[in-house]
Design a protein around this motif. Sequence first.
Motif, PDB file in Angstrom:
ATOM      1  N   LEU A   9       0.845  -1.185   0.000  1.00 58.38           N
ATOM      2  CA  LEU A   9       0.000   0.000   0.000  1.00 58.38           C
ATOM      3  C   LEU A   9       0.883   1.237   0.000  1.00 58.38           C
ATOM      4  N   SER A  10       0.403   2.290  -0.636  1.00 56.67           N
ATOM      5  CA  SER A  10       1.057   3.593  -0.601  1.00 56.67           C
ATOM      6  C   SER A  10       0.166   4.531   0.188  1.00 56.67           C
ATOM      7  N   LEU A  11       0.756   5.293   1.097  1.00 57.84           N
ATOM      8  CA  LEU A  11       0.012   6.226   1.927  1.00 57.84           C
ATOM      9  C   LEU A  11       0.554   7.629   1.717  1.00 57.84           C
ATOM     10  N   GLY A  12      -0.343   8.604   1.693  1.00 54.98           N
ATOM     11  CA  GLY A  12       0.065   9.996   1.576  1.00 54.98           C
ATOM     12  C   GLY A  12      -0.884  10.901   2.334  1.00 54.98           C
ATOM     13  N   ALA A  13      -0.352  12.040   2.819  1.00 52.32           N
ATOM     14  CA  ALA A  13      -1.159  13.018   3.548  1.00 52.32           C
ATOM     15  C   ALA A  13      -0.515  14.389   3.411  1.00 52.32           C
ATOM     16  N   ASN A  14      -1.352  15.434   3.223  1.00 49.23           N
ATOM     17  CA  ASN A  14      -0.787  16.790   3.221  1.00 49.23           C
ATOM     18  C   ASN A  14      -1.640  17.794   3.996  1.00 49.23           C
ATOM     19  N   LEU A  15      -2.600  17.326   4.767  1.00 49.89           N
ATOM     20  CA  LEU A  15      -3.394  18.207   5.628  1.00 49.89           C
ATOM     21  C   LEU A  15      -3.255  17.762   7.082  1.00 49.89           C
ATOM     22  N   LEU A  22      -0.531   9.558   9.384  1.00 47.03           N
ATOM     23  CA  LEU A  22       0.051   8.349   8.786  1.00 47.03           C
ATOM     24  C   LEU A  22       0.246   7.261   9.841  1.00 47.03           C
ATOM     25  N   LYS A  23       0.696   7.648  11.031  1.00 46.46           N
ATOM     26  CA  LYS A  23       0.833   6.664  12.123  1.00 46.46           C
ATOM     27  C   LYS A  23      -0.524   6.042  12.442  1.00 46.46           C
ATOM     28  N   ASN A  24      -1.549   6.879  12.564  1.00 46.00           N
ATOM     29  CA  ASN A  24      -2.893   6.371  12.851  1.00 46.00           C
ATOM     30  C   ASN A  24      -3.376   5.445  11.745  1.00 46.00           C
ATOM     31  N   ALA A  25      -3.109   5.814  10.493  1.00 41.14           N
ATOM     32  CA  ALA A  25      -3.509   4.969   9.366  1.00 41.14           C
ATOM     33  C   ALA A  25      -2.829   3.610   9.449  1.00 41.14           C
ATOM     34  N   LEU A  26      -1.547   3.586   9.770  1.00 39.11           N
ATOM     35  CA  LEU A  26      -0.819   2.320   9.872  1.00 39.11           C
ATOM     36  C   LEU A  26      -1.391   1.446  10.980  1.00 39.11           C
ATOM     37  N   HIS A  27      -1.713   2.045  12.114  1.00 42.94           N
ATOM     38  CA  HIS A  27      -2.305   1.268  13.214  1.00 42.94           C
ATOM     39  C   HIS A  27      -3.680   0.727  12.823  1.00 42.94           C
ATOM     40  N   LEU A  28      -4.470   1.526  12.114  1.00 43.31           N
ATOM     41  CA  LEU A  28      -5.777   1.059  11.662  1.00 43.31           C
ATOM     42  C   LEU A  28      -5.646  -0.032  10.599  1.00 43.31           C
ATOM     43  N   ILE A  29      -4.647   0.078   9.743  1.00 42.10           N
ATOM     44  CA  ILE A  29      -4.397  -0.973   8.748  1.00 42.10           C
ATOM     45  C   ILE A  29      -4.082  -2.276   9.467  1.00 42.10           C
ATOM     46  N   GLU A  30      -3.191  -2.212  10.456  1.00 40.03           N
ATOM     47  CA  GLU A  30      -2.821  -3.431  11.178  1.00 40.03           C
ATOM     48  C   GLU A  30      -4.008  -3.997  11.966  1.00 40.03           C
ATOM     49  N   SER A  31      -4.832  -3.141  12.527  1.00 37.41           N
ATOM     50  CA  SER A  31      -5.988  -3.607  13.308  1.00 37.41           C
ATOM     51  C   SER A  31      -7.103  -4.187  12.441  1.00 37.41           C
ATOM     52  N   ASN A  32      -7.244  -3.676  11.219  1.00 34.71           N
ATOM     53  CA  ASN A  32      -8.420  -4.011  10.421  1.00 34.71           C
ATOM     54  C   ASN A  32      -8.157  -4.730   9.100  1.00 34.71           C
ATOM     55  N   CYS A  33      -6.970  -4.545   8.533  1.00 31.60           N
ATOM     56  CA  CYS A  33      -6.727  -5.063   7.176  1.00 31.60           C
ATOM     57  C   CYS A  33      -5.753  -6.233   7.128  1.00 31.60           C
ATOM     58  N   GLY A  34      -4.725  -6.200   7.935  1.00 25.91           N
ATOM     59  CA  GLY A  34      -3.739  -7.269   7.901  1.00 25.91           C
ATOM     60  C   GLY A  34      -2.485  -6.925   8.673  1.00 25.91           C
ATOM     61  N   GLU A  35      -1.663  -7.919   8.846  1.00 23.43           N
ATOM     62  CA  GLU A  35      -0.421  -7.773   9.617  1.00 23.43           C
ATOM     63  C   GLU A  35       0.607  -6.966   8.830  1.00 23.43           C
ATOM     64  N   ILE A  36       1.167  -5.947   9.470  1.00 18.09           N
ATOM     65  CA  ILE A  36       2.211  -5.144   8.829  1.00 18.09           C
ATOM     66  C   ILE A  36       3.524  -5.916   8.890  1.00 18.09           C
ATOM     67  N   ILE A  37       4.150  -6.067   7.732  1.00 20.60           N
ATOM     68  CA  ILE A  37       5.435  -6.753   7.625  1.00 20.60           C
ATOM     69  C   ILE A  37       6.571  -5.743   7.704  1.00 20.60           C
ATOM     70  N   VAL A  38       6.453  -4.662   6.918  1.00 27.23           N
ATOM     71  CA  VAL A  38       7.503  -3.636   6.895  1.00 27.23           C
ATOM     72  C   VAL A  38       6.905  -2.316   6.419  1.00 27.23           C
ATOM     73  N   GLU A  54       0.697  22.849   1.545  1.00 22.72           N
ATOM     74  CA  GLU A  54       1.534  21.877   2.257  1.00 22.72           C
ATOM     75  C   GLU A  54       2.046  20.796   1.319  1.00 22.72           C
ATOM     76  N   LEU A  55       3.263  20.347   1.575  1.00 26.24           N
ATOM     77  CA  LEU A  55       3.810  19.211   0.852  1.00 26.24           C
ATOM     78  C   LEU A  55       3.206  17.924   1.423  1.00 26.24           C
ATOM     79  N   PHE A  56       3.317  16.855   0.666  1.00 21.26           N
ATOM     80  CA  PHE A  56       2.825  15.553   1.115  1.00 21.26           C
ATOM     81  C   PHE A  56       3.893  14.813   1.900  1.00 21.26           C
ATOM     82  N   TYR A  57       3.465  14.049   2.871  1.00 26.79           N
ATOM     83  CA  TYR A  57       4.287  13.017   3.491  1.00 26.79           C
ATOM     84  C   TYR A  57       3.786  11.698   2.914  1.00 26.79           C
ATOM     85  N   ASN A  58       4.721  10.837   2.516  1.00 26.11           N
ATOM     86  CA  ASN A  58       4.381   9.562   1.893  1.00 26.11           C
ATOM     87  C   ASN A  58       5.185   8.431   2.503  1.00 26.11           C
ATOM     88  N   CYS A  59       4.620   7.232   2.429  1.00 27.66           N
ATOM     89  CA  CYS A  59       5.352   6.017   2.770  1.00 27.66           C
ATOM     90  C   CYS A  59       4.655   4.847   2.086  1.00 27.66           C
TER      91      CYS A  59
END
Length: 170
Positions: A9-15, A22-38, A54-59
């Motif tokens: 998955l690619s994540l981005g935010a600029n607001l 992004l941290k909250n999104a990652l925790h919600l992904i792990e709680s609801n979608c699947g195990e985070i590997i990396v 604002e610029l985007f932060y991405n991961c």
Amino acid sequence: MVKFKEVILSLGANLGNRTETLKNALHLIESNCGEIIVVSSLYESEPIGFEAEELFYNCCVKIRTDLSPIRLLACINNIESTLGRIRFSGKGYMSRFIDIDIISYNRLVLNSQQLTIPHKAYKERKFVLLPLQEIANDFEDPHLKTPIKSLIENCKDQSEIKKIGRNIFK
């Protein structure tokens, strides 16, 4: 026996507080979608296709899931809504609290009305390709069988992408 799929998955935010979102999104992904590997490092990028203050932060994140592609999309859309994303049809690109795209789903190629995998524009965006290479150096485009290194070398995106931090998922 449940068969797990490897998904990128690619994540981005600029607001708002981009790092926290992004941290909250990652925790919600792990709680609801699947195990985070990396999770990749955090990158900063210019908006593409529109002007923004604002610029985007991405991961990028690699997960292991038992959800089907359509159920995964529903899970992601729910996370985006929870974190404040509002979708406006026909408005084009705009600033957002969160954007989560399915880049790869177990090397699947899917073209439906609801979902296209791999994401149709990922090869045109360095803000996806650079973090993707960081977490999946062996990634190959499932259509063209092109390795990630070649995708980056052939990417026409000239925007500035800057690595600004390490993995934010703890």
